[in-house]
Design an enzyme around this catalytic site. Structure first.
Site, PDB file in Angstrom:
ATOM      1  N   CYS A 428       0.547  -1.212  -0.021  1.00  0.00           N
ATOM      2  CA  CYS A 428      -0.127   0.168   0.134  1.00  0.00           C
ATOM      3  C   CYS A 428       0.789   1.441  -0.202  1.00  0.00           C
ATOM      4  O   CYS A 428       0.416   2.486  -0.449  1.00  0.00           O
ATOM      5  CB  CYS A 428      -0.640   0.246   1.021  1.00  0.00           C
ATOM      6  N   HIS A 472      -1.732   0.808   7.216  1.00  0.00           N
ATOM      7  CA  HIS A 472      -2.343   0.628   5.953  1.00  0.00           C
ATOM      8  C   HIS A 472      -1.712   2.131   5.164  1.00  0.00           C
ATOM      9  O   HIS A 472      -1.446   3.336   6.104  1.00  0.00           O
ATOM     10  CB  HIS A 472      -3.526   0.527   5.522  1.00  0.00           C
ATOM     11  N   ASP A 488      -8.082   6.065  -1.878  1.00  0.00           N
ATOM     12  CA  ASP A 488      -6.833   5.335  -1.906  1.00  0.00           C
ATOM     13  C   ASP A 488      -6.597   4.282  -3.351  1.00  0.00           C
ATOM     14  O   ASP A 488      -7.432   3.213  -4.077  1.00  0.00           O
ATOM     15  CB  ASP A 488      -7.354   4.271  -0.931  1.00  0.00           C
TER      16      ASP A 488
END
Length: 678
Positions: A428, A472, A488
């Site tokens: 991520c 994350h 995201d």
């Protein structure tokens, strides 16, 4: 008084025929077993060489005891002790402090076991073990550690009791039952002291010199790869109890810290200098109230569902919302913390500001990632506005051969160039970092946000557990008239990471993968895990988190308002005395009474012992009488005759038929003969 070198009653030695070990070997080996159990939790906490040295000393003592060898002389142990202490100093650069102190206790216990010559040495060993039991809570205060400590206490008490018997010792199971009884009798008073002892704010086991020890969790910097390493941990980051309905999993973004400055490889957090501008935050819809129990992580920031409306109220510690909307405490979080917060998942953030106000979110280092800059320029020329540019970047992530992986290749100087046009494999933080660099290269204010995404509801207690594996990173961009928006980019590459969890997106291999099989909510393994997590969470909430505020709330529930430490001390004294009385009175009243005839006989035996005619443990009254009568010049003739008559009367009273005489008359006769024999 010398201690005997020892053995266990349940062990046997084979040498032609099996023979039970001697009493001394049994007791010493039992003590060594107790010491091993006490030292076991410290084996992984002390340096490896200390664990090996202590293990060698234990084996040395056990072998010497088992073989019946003599203990090493002090002239040999002294240089070993000096070298061990020198090793502690070299390792820790000090002999003071928590870690060095525990290391010295571990070594001292091993050395003391090789220097047990008198009964006082036994007590030194026992007390060293109790100190080490307490020290194990420096490293862990989990329910498992507590159960291990209780087991160690029981075994240590059993070993201590074994050394106290001067005659024939009871069987091992009876001694263990006696130890269990001692622990059980201590439980009520322990509970009273736990509930009523005046609490102090902060961790009980913290020490100033250890305030900065490393903790697992997010840091104030982000380099591609470090969140992927954190995602391998199943450690608990925090637990959440929702007061309002739980949002959908895709909405569970737990905001941590905002990263602004980029040096070409690492993102760093820099405090925003302007003041808190809460008026620029306009929530929409209803707030979602939730209570967070945060594990210690050694940093100042707090976590809450994105975005919190107000800073939570912390006990004896101010908390604020920074201008970049992350929560921050006044001090590093060094112990478990619980707070309540209300957040809005729909909001407008700084929508009325201008692009000029966002210049700090456009900075990029010169001389890095030229290919990425060129790609951003080409993509910007092919789009009409900022929103189209954002969608074009996300489309690029979706349609090109990008991979979501926990094991991305290493990146060099131009990290984003290599990632976007070379490896195309990352976690991520790679996607968030590349996305923000592209945004800034196109003149769109953007920043990286790190925190956690998702969580798992425990159906047993209703708490949501957010683990380190949920760590994350995502991005925020600023658009005219819309303010800051969460984007995201990971969802474009691996949408299952947002909708489900990491284990569904990236199944683990090897043993971890095997253990993840059948992890559905209806599997027996998942049921066992949920129940254990609920027990551990209850331990954290009601035992480890029994703070001064919770103690005051408990007192208020009993009708005692504004209780100070003096009142608590008085309550503790009174309640403790009542508990001790309730426990002690039955023990005293139900104590087995000595037969009056037997009591006179014991007095007689003590009298004869003072005259040099002590009764042997195996002697009955008849053999004892014969030996007294055969003894020369030990007693005058009259006293010897009185002693003979005493033992004859006692033998008939205990083993004969003298029911025609009341016990009081027999006792009176025995007392008269006892006086004549003195």
């Amino acid at each position: 008084m010398k201690l005997r070198p020892i053995s266990l009653p349940f062990l046997t030695m084979t040498h032609r025929t099996a023979r039970p070990m001697s009493r001394d070997k049994a007791d010493t080996l039992l003590l060594l077993c107790a010491c091993t159990l006490v030292l076991a939790p410290h084996a992984s906490q002390v340096p490896l060489w200390i664990a090996l040295v202590c293990g060698t000393l234990l084996l040395w003592r056990g072998w010497s005891t088992f073989r019946g060898n003599r203990l090493p002389p002090r002239w040999l142990l002294l240089p070993v002790a000096v070298l061990a202490m020198a090793g502690v100093y070299i390792t820790f650069k000090t002999l003071l402090g928590r870690e060095a102190g525990v290391a010295m206790l571990v070594l001292l216990l091993g050395l003391k076991l090789l220097e047990m010559h008198a009964k006082r040495d036994l007590f030194v060993v026992v007390f060293l073990n109790f100190f080490l039991m307490l020290a194990s809570f420096f490293n862990s205060q989990s329910i498992g550690t507590a159960l291990m400590t209780v087991l160690s206490v029981i075994l240590m008490l059993t070993a201590q009791l074994s050394f106290q018997y001067t005659g024939l010792a009871p069987p091992l199971m009876r001694r263990i039952k006696a130890s269990l009884l001692i622990v059980a009798l201590a439980v009520p008073l322990t509970l009273v002291m736990f509930v009523l002892f005046p609490r102090i704010q902060g961790p009980l086991w913290g020490m100033p010199g250890d305030a900065n020890t490393g903790r697992s969790g997010l840091s104030e910097t982000m380099t591609p790869g470090n969140i992927a390493q954190l995602a391998l941990s199943d450690g608990v980051a925090f637990r959440v109890k929702f007061i309002d309905p739980v949002p959908a999993k895709s909405k569970l973004y737990w905001r941590g810290i905002v990263l602004s400055d980029y040096d070409g490889r690492t993102w760093k957090h820099q405090p925003v200098l302007n003041a808190n501008r809460s008026s620029l935050f306009e929530p929409r819809g209803k707030p979602i109230r939730h209570q967070v129990t945060l594990e210690p992580h050694g940093q100042r920031w707090l976590f809450a569902l994105e975005l919190p409306a107000l800073a939570p109220v912390l006990p004896n510690m101010p908390a604020v919302i920074r201008a970049d909307r992350h929560l921050s405490a006044d001090q590093p979080i060094q112990d478990r913390l619980r707070y309540e917060v209300a957040s809005y998942i729909e909001y407008d953030l700084q929508a009325n500001e201008t692009r000029t106000d966002q210049q700090r979110w456009l900075r990029l280092p010169a001389g890095y990632n030229p290919a990425t800059r060129a790609f951003a320029t080409r993509l910007l020329q092919a789009t009409d506005n900022d929103l189209q540019f954002v969608n074009a970047v996300l489309k690029h992530f979706r349609e090109e051969a990008f991979r979501y992986t926990l094991e991305p290749p290493l990146l060099g100087r131009h990290a984003m160039d290599e990632f976007l046009f070379g490896t195309r494999a990352g976690f991520c933080e790679h996607y968030a970092s590349a996305f923000v660099v592209l945004m800034r290269a196109a003149g769109i204010p953007a920043r990286v946000v790190t925190g956690y995404q998702g969580g798992e509801i425990n159906p047993v207690d209703g708490f949501m557990t957010v683990r380190q594996s949920d760590a994350h990173a995502w991005a925020e961009i600023w658009l005219d008239k819309r303010g800051w928006l969460r984007i995201d980019p990971t969802a474009a590459v691996a949408p299952s990471r947002i909708d489900f969890d990491l284990s569904r997106t990236l199944p683990r291999s090897g043993l971890a993968g095997m253990l993840n099989l059948n992890q559905g909510s209806s599997s027996w393994l998942a049921s066992w895990r949920f129940n254990w997590d609920a027990v551990a969470n209850g331990w954290n909430q009601w035992v480890l988190n029994y703070s001064p505020d919770k103690q005051k709330s408990f007192m208020k529930s009993l009708g005692l308002n504004d209780v100070n430490w003096q009142t608590l001390a008085l309550l503790l004294l009174v309640t403790g005395a009542l508990v001790v009385a309730v426990i002690a009175v039955p023990l005293v009243t139900n104590r087995q009474k000595i037969d009056p005839i037997q009591a006179v006989y014991l007095r007689f035996c003590k009298t004869m012992a003072r005259k040099g005619l002590a009764r042997a443990p195996h002697e009955g009254p008849r053999d004892y009488r014969i030996r007294i009568m055969q003894a020369e010049s030990a007693l005058p003739a009259a006293k010897k005759t009185a002693a003979e008559r005493f033992l004859t009367c006692y033998e008939r009273a205990q083993y004969g038929t003298v029911s025609d005489f009341p016990a009081t008359a027999i006792v009176a006769q025995l007392k008269s003969l006892l006086n004549q024999s003195q």
